[in-house]
Design an enzyme around this catalytic site. Structure first.
Site, PDB file in Angstrom:
ATOM      1  N   ILE A  13      70.986  58.776  39.760  1.00 21.81           N
ATOM      2  CA  ILE A  13      69.702  58.806  39.052  1.00 21.81           C
ATOM      3  C   ILE A  13      68.667  59.668  39.760  1.00 21.81           C
ATOM      4  O   ILE A  13      67.565  59.839  39.246  1.00 21.81           O
ATOM      5  CB  ILE A  13      69.137  57.375  38.869  1.00 21.81           C
ATOM      6  CG1 ILE A  13      69.026  56.641  40.215  1.00 21.81           C
ATOM      7  CG2 ILE A  13      69.986  56.586  37.903  1.00 21.81           C
ATOM      8  CD1 ILE A  13      68.396  55.266  40.098  1.00 21.81           C
ATOM      9  N   GLY A  14      69.002  60.225  40.923  1.00 19.92           N
ATOM     10  CA  GLY A  14      68.047  61.078  41.615  1.00 19.92           C
ATOM     11  C   GLY A  14      68.660  61.726  42.834  1.00 19.92           C
ATOM     12  O   GLY A  14      69.648  61.234  43.401  1.00 19.92           O
ATOM     13  N   LYS A  15      68.053  62.851  43.243  1.00 20.98           N
ATOM     14  CA  LYS A  15      68.567  63.567  44.401  1.00 20.98           C
ATOM     15  C   LYS A  15      67.397  64.209  45.117  1.00 20.98           C
ATOM     16  O   LYS A  15      66.530  64.824  44.495  1.00 20.98           O
ATOM     17  CB  LYS A  15      69.575  64.626  43.957  1.00 20.98           C
ATOM     18  CG  LYS A  15      70.399  65.214  45.076  1.00 20.98           C
ATOM     19  CD  LYS A  15      71.525  66.078  44.507  1.00 20.98           C
ATOM     20  CE  LYS A  15      72.442  66.568  45.613  1.00 20.98           C
ATOM     21  NZ  LYS A  15      73.584  67.361  45.086  1.00 20.98           N
ATOM     22  N   GLY A  16      67.340  64.054  46.431  1.00 27.68           N
ATOM     23  CA  GLY A  16      66.256  64.618  47.210  1.00 27.68           C
ATOM     24  C   GLY A  16      66.766  65.480  48.334  1.00 27.68           C
ATOM     25  O   GLY A  16      67.927  65.906  48.351  1.00 27.68           O
ATOM     26  N   GLY A  17      65.873  65.744  49.284  1.00 26.06           N
ATOM     27  CA  GLY A  17      66.247  66.612  50.388  1.00 26.06           C
ATOM     28  C   GLY A  17      67.299  66.016  51.282  1.00 26.06           C
ATOM     29  O   GLY A  17      68.267  66.682  51.665  1.00 26.06           O
ATOM     30  N   MET A  18      67.141  64.732  51.642  1.00 27.50           N
ATOM     31  CA  MET A  18      68.094  64.092  52.546  1.00 27.50           C
ATOM     32  C   MET A  18      69.020  63.120  51.854  1.00 27.50           C
ATOM     33  O   MET A  18      70.099  62.830  52.355  1.00 27.50           O
ATOM     34  CB  MET A  18      67.332  63.327  53.646  1.00 27.50           C
ATOM     35  CG  MET A  18      66.869  64.175  54.794  1.00 27.50           C
ATOM     36  SD  MET A  18      66.605  63.161  56.276  1.00 27.50           S
ATOM     37  CE  MET A  18      65.468  61.945  55.689  1.00 27.50           C
ATOM     38  N   GLY A  19      68.594  62.582  50.727  1.00 31.15           N
ATOM     39  CA  GLY A  19      69.355  61.486  50.136  1.00 31.15           C
ATOM     40  C   GLY A  19      69.700  61.689  48.681  1.00 31.15           C
ATOM     41  O   GLY A  19      69.152  62.547  47.988  1.00 31.15           O
ATOM     42  N   VAL A  24      70.272  59.135  45.197  1.00 32.67           N
ATOM     43  CA  VAL A  24      69.999  57.791  44.701  1.00 32.67           C
ATOM     44  C   VAL A  24      70.904  57.508  43.504  1.00 32.67           C
ATOM     45  O   VAL A  24      71.003  58.321  42.583  1.00 32.67           O
ATOM     46  CB  VAL A  24      68.519  57.634  44.294  1.00 32.67           C
ATOM     47  CG1 VAL A  24      68.240  56.195  43.873  1.00 32.67           C
ATOM     48  CG2 VAL A  24      67.604  58.033  45.442  1.00 32.67           C
ATOM     49  N   ASP A  77      52.520  61.994  53.080  1.00 30.64           N
ATOM     50  CA  ASP A  77      53.048  62.875  52.035  1.00 30.64           C
ATOM     51  C   ASP A  77      52.731  62.301  50.649  1.00 30.64           C
ATOM     52  O   ASP A  77      53.597  62.247  49.775  1.00 30.64           O
ATOM     53  CB  ASP A  77      54.551  63.071  52.201  1.00 30.64           C
ATOM     54  CG  ASP A  77      55.061  64.283  51.430  1.00 30.64           C
ATOM     55  OD1 ASP A  77      56.286  64.341  51.166  1.00 30.64           O
ATOM     56  OD2 ASP A  77      54.250  65.165  51.075  1.00 30.64           O
TER      57      ASP A  77
END
EC number: 2.7.11.1
Length: 930
Positions: A10-16, A18, A138
């Site tokens: 359901i999600g994707k970021g810089g380090m992780g 989800v 942030d």
């Protein structure tokens, strides 16, 4: 991660990354965040990833997503959180940037008023975080999640820093890692944060502080007010130039930004940190001041608490008789005093109470002047205050109903409390020790203005009660005179004066309000005289507001008329039209408040309409339902949840603020206008299980139009969409096969056509089709076809599912064929103790068998043993057979249908074909009347 069943990313970021996952141990869906596999070997980043989780886990606040578990010894490392349906503030802002015109719903979502409410919640969260010694560093719209039910949550604590930690922990580390991997993350070795939201001193290398978080909040508020950035960053631009920021009202004049808010945001964005707010608490206080208003009050009257010149003292009253929902002992008697003077249209009461008085309970009321001396003092508004175990609770009461409650912990040593009650601009407020506890908006014409006090010992009031008048009300409202006539039931005089105001103020707020009150006066007159023609006149008067600035009042007025007439379909239709057509009009808040009141009123009277108002309240005013009310509502819905197939087949519990709860309420109330919204939301999330639930609900409610229209839309969506290989509960192809079965069922095609392709279906979809087929076959006298359907589907489901979902229909099939011996054999499959347990299917089935094989008196005797307060719809026939019978006013649409089906079988077993056929006719012709 073996404990969790991964559903989809359901999600994707810089380090992780989800994922939506299912936790079988706790029977719930969770959000699982794990470190990216290509970064899992980097110890520094792994440490930072876990540090983010531990900071979030240490924070306990509604604005911070709690952490369930942290797994630091697994590979890859991960942690889990609650799954919240929603979208980021960034996505909402992005959807309206540089748009000339907006759809109505989007315009309301991005209005200044809506954004201020969201910003206030953000400030509350940051205020708490700062109190724990943590800086977020942030803050930006991309890190703020807006839930579907008014949740506002701050995300991404990867850059957060505790005041005890050295900032160098992240910023002075030189790590050589390919830059392409870190395009979306805060990079070790660089200044932490997002430059567009950084204070000028932060960009120059100054350490982060509360002031830099406040600056970021200022940028967010500026975006909310203007729908644009406070500056435009260009390559090579110097930092000092950034602070040539224009005032918000100059950038977005069409947004009608109040000057006060402009000053607030410019102060938060001050280039010099010393000119900014000293704390987030101070910023939040200014936002609250704007949201609540801050009138100046002038003392006018002092009411001496024991002076009979000021009060009329009544005989002691048993409070539990008038306010049964309040926390009072049923044996306690209270003193009641009603003031001899009437308060002003805008009024503030100030008084000081001893702790003893609050422990016994204290009430302040604004009852109508009419009927006060005859026991009608509890009609109107009031507050009830009560201390128990150092918890001070404040209940807002309207016409004897508790419609709002706030509870807070207080100092156990505090002996005196300064209390103020305010009524201004339709707003009722209660302030305790200069802190606002409760605010409520009321827009209907006030009926009287005397002040009532309920207390055990008048001596617990320290000094006197001071009545103050608002400086804003020194100029008497033009509506005051006709309102006084309306209060005294001089309807014709009131109407005459209201009409003069309408003629004197065409196109102005006063004129529209007077027109609305003409309708109210006609409604009151018609109700008093039971005059049907008068109700029609009231409807016509409300219709004159059509398409005006005050258009929501047309439908609010009509809803009030239909409520008095008991025409609940028309009442709800009127409210829904107002909420859909005029969601941007200022007067729509009056409709929302009325929906919340009607919810409490319907729940108190245990009326079937309560499910519809619960559904409406979840959509338009979810913040009005607190945690204790949620728990109470869920208890009331327990039996319905247990008797809902799509809830039983989903092992995760039903959350109150969820799409599944909306569908459950639609299913039982028969109120289907929100199915389209649920359909669109489920498709956006690619939640095929939810889509199947929606189509099952539409089919069970007989909504053929929905199935015909949206099955085609869904087919086209699936045909034109490229699907990823994510793990899903139900595949798109299975959903298409299920839709074909539904369409065959609605067209009354053969059993083979209905179950065509069953071998490719998920067991959940098979059981949906079977349940719908079996109900239809049973009510239309094709009980033997149920056995054919069982033979077709039983090989594709588990033995447990066959026992739970097929066996009851198998018994019903043989009951229809009047095979008493076979029925008894099948009943033996149930534990005999369940035959007398009205929460079991066997209870009713055994009653049917008695009607078929034994004696009708035995059947009635058995079924009447059902508890009269049984919460299970499956046992409604038992309540029907009880000596007191059943009150259909309390049955929802789906409960009435189930009762008809149960009576149909019961009368068939008794051999009473005439009554049986009446039930069938009523079942087939049952409109979705509320």
């Amino acid at each position: 991660m073996q404990r969790y069943d991964i559903i989809r990313m359901i999600g994707k970021g810089g380090m992780g990354e989800v994922y939506l996952a299912y936790d079988p141990v706790c029977s719930r869906k969770v959000a699982l965040k794990r470190i990216r596999e290509d970064l899992s070997d980097n110890e520094l980043l792994k440490k930072r990833f876990l540090r983010e989780a531990k900071i979030a886990a240490d924070l306990v606040h509604p604005g911070v997503v709690p952490v369930f578990t942290i797994c630091s010894d697994s590979d890859p490392v991960y942690y889990t959180m609650p799954y919240i349906e929603g979208y980021t503030l960034k996505s909402l802002l992005k959807s309206v940037w540089q748009c000339d015109s907006l759809p109505k719903d989007l315009a309301e979502q991005t209005s200044v008023a809506t954004f201020l409410s969201i910003f206030h919640k953000i400030c509350s969260t940051v205020e708490y975080v700062h109190s724990r010694g943590i800086l977020h560093r942030d803050l930006k719209p991309d890190n703020i999640l807006l839930g579907l039910f008014s949740e506002v949550v701050i995300l991404d604590w990867g850059a957060a820093l505790s005041k005890e930690m050295e900032e160098d922990f992240l910023s002075d580390i030189d790590v050589r890692i390919p830059g392409s991997l870190f395009s979306n993350m805060t990079i070790p070795g660089k200044i932490v944060g997002t430059p567009d939201y950084m204070a000028p001193e932060r960009l120059r290398g100054t350490p982060a502080s509360e002031s830099t978080d406040i600056y970021a909040l200022g940028v967010i508020l500026y975006q909310m007010l203007t729908l644009s950035f406070p500056y435009r960053k260009k390559k090579g631009q110097k930092i000092s130039l950034r602070h040539q920021i224009s005032f918000p009202e100059e950038i977005a004049p069409h947004r009608e930004i109040p000057p006060f808010l402009s000053q607030v945001v410019m102060r938060a964005l001050a280039a010099d940190p010393r000119e900014r707010y000293r704390s987030v608490s101070a910023l939040k206080a200014d936002i609250e001041q704007h949201l609540q208003g801050s009138p100046e009050w002038t003392p006018k009257i002092v009411l001496h608490t024991q002076d009979r010149e000021c009060w009329k003292f009544h005989e002691p009253i048993l409070l539990s008789k008038y306010f049964p929902m309040l926390e009072v002992s049923p044996a306690l008697w209270y003193s009641l005093a009603i003031s001899k003077i009437e308060s002003f249209s805008e009024v503030r009461l100030e008084y000081t109470l001893l702790r003893k008085g609050l422990e016994e309970g204290f009430g302040i009321l604004l009852p109508p002047s009419e009927g006060v001396d005859h026991g009608d003092f509890y009609h109107g508004y009031g507050f009830w205050l009560h201390i128990k175990e150092n918890i001070l609770s404040v209940s807002l009461v309207k016409n004897g109903l508790e419609i709002q409650k706030t509870s807070r912990h207080i100092d156990g040593n505090k002996e005196k409390f300064f209390i103020a009650f305010e009524k201004q601009n339709h707003r009722l407020s209660l302030i305790i020790d200069n802190i606002v506890w409760t605010i409520h908006m009321d827009y209907l014409p006030a009926r009287g203005g005397r002040i009532g006090v309920i207390i055990q010992d008048v001596a617990d009031v320290c000094g006197n009660i001071v009545v103050l008048e608002s400086s804003g009300s020194l100029q008497v409202s033009c509506l005051a005179v006709p309102d006084a006539f309306l209060n005294e039931k001089l309807y014709e005089r009131a109407i005459t004066f209201y009409r003069r105001i309408v003629e004197s103020f065409p196109g102005r707020k006063e004129g529209y309000e007077a027109q609305f009150r003409i309708g109210i006066a006609l409604l009151e007159k018609a109700s008093e005289n039971s005059d049907s023609e008068g109700f029609i006149q009231a409807l016509e008067e409300f219709s004159t507001l059509h398409n005006s600035v005050a258009a929501p009042l047309e439908y609010l007025g009509k809803a009030l008329v239909y409520q008095r007439l008991g025409e609940y379909n028309e009442e709800v239709k009127s409210l829904l039209l107002a909420l859909k057509r005029y969601c941007q009009r200022p007067e729509i808040s009056r409709v929302r408040d009325h929906v919340v009141y009607r919810l409490h009123e319907a729940l108190y009277s245990n009326h079937r309409i309560s499910l519809v108002f619960m559904l409406l309240a979840l959509h338009v005013a979810p913040e009005s339902i607190n945690a204790s009310e949620e728990e109470h509502f869920l208890q009331n819905l327990h039996g319905k949840i247990q008797d809902t197939l799509f809830c039983n087949l989903d092992i995760s519990p039903v959350d109150f603020r969820s799409s599944k709860m909306e569908l459950l309420l639609s299913y039982w109330s028969g109120f289907t206008p929100f199915l389209l919204g649920l359909f669109q939301r489920s498709w956006d999330l690619k939640d095929y299980r939810a889509l199947a639930d929606i189509f099952y609900t539409a089919a069970d409610l007989g909504n053929k139009e929905f199935i015909e229209e949206y099955s085609g839309i869904l087919r086209e969506n699936i045909r034109t969409t490229t699907f990823s290989k994510e793990i899903v509960e139900i595949l798109p192809d299975q959903l298409l096969c299920f839709l074909s079965g539904l369409e065959a069922l609605t067209l009354q095609e053969s059993i083979e056509k209905v179950f065509d392709g069953i071998e490719n279906l998920d067991p959940v979809l098979i059981l949906y089709l079977f349940d719908l087929f079996a109900k239809d076959a049973l009510i239309h006298g094709r009980g033997e076809e149920i056995l054919k359907a069982i033979a077709l589907v039983e090989k594709y489901i588990s033995p447990q599912q066959r026992y739970r979902y097929l066996l009851p229909y198998e018994v019903l099939s043989y009951l229809w064929m009047k095979d008493a011996n076979k029925v008894y054999d099948l009943l033996s499959s149930y534990d005999e103790s369940s035959w007398i347990d009205d929460s079991s299917h066997a209870f009713v089935l055994y009653g049917y068998w008695l009607a078929l094989a034994e004696d009708s008196s035995l059947a009635y005797l058995h079924l009447s043993g059902c508890r009269e307060d049984s919460v299970f719809p499956r046992a409604l026939i038992g309540v029907f057979c009880s000596p007191l019978g059943i009150c259909e006013e309390q049955l929802s649409y789906q409960e009435r249908r189930q009762l008809l089906l149960q009576k149909f079988i019961f009368f068939h077993c008794l051999g009473n074909s005439e009554e049986r056929d009446k039930c069938r006719t009523a079942y087939d012709s049952k409109e979705r009347s509320l």
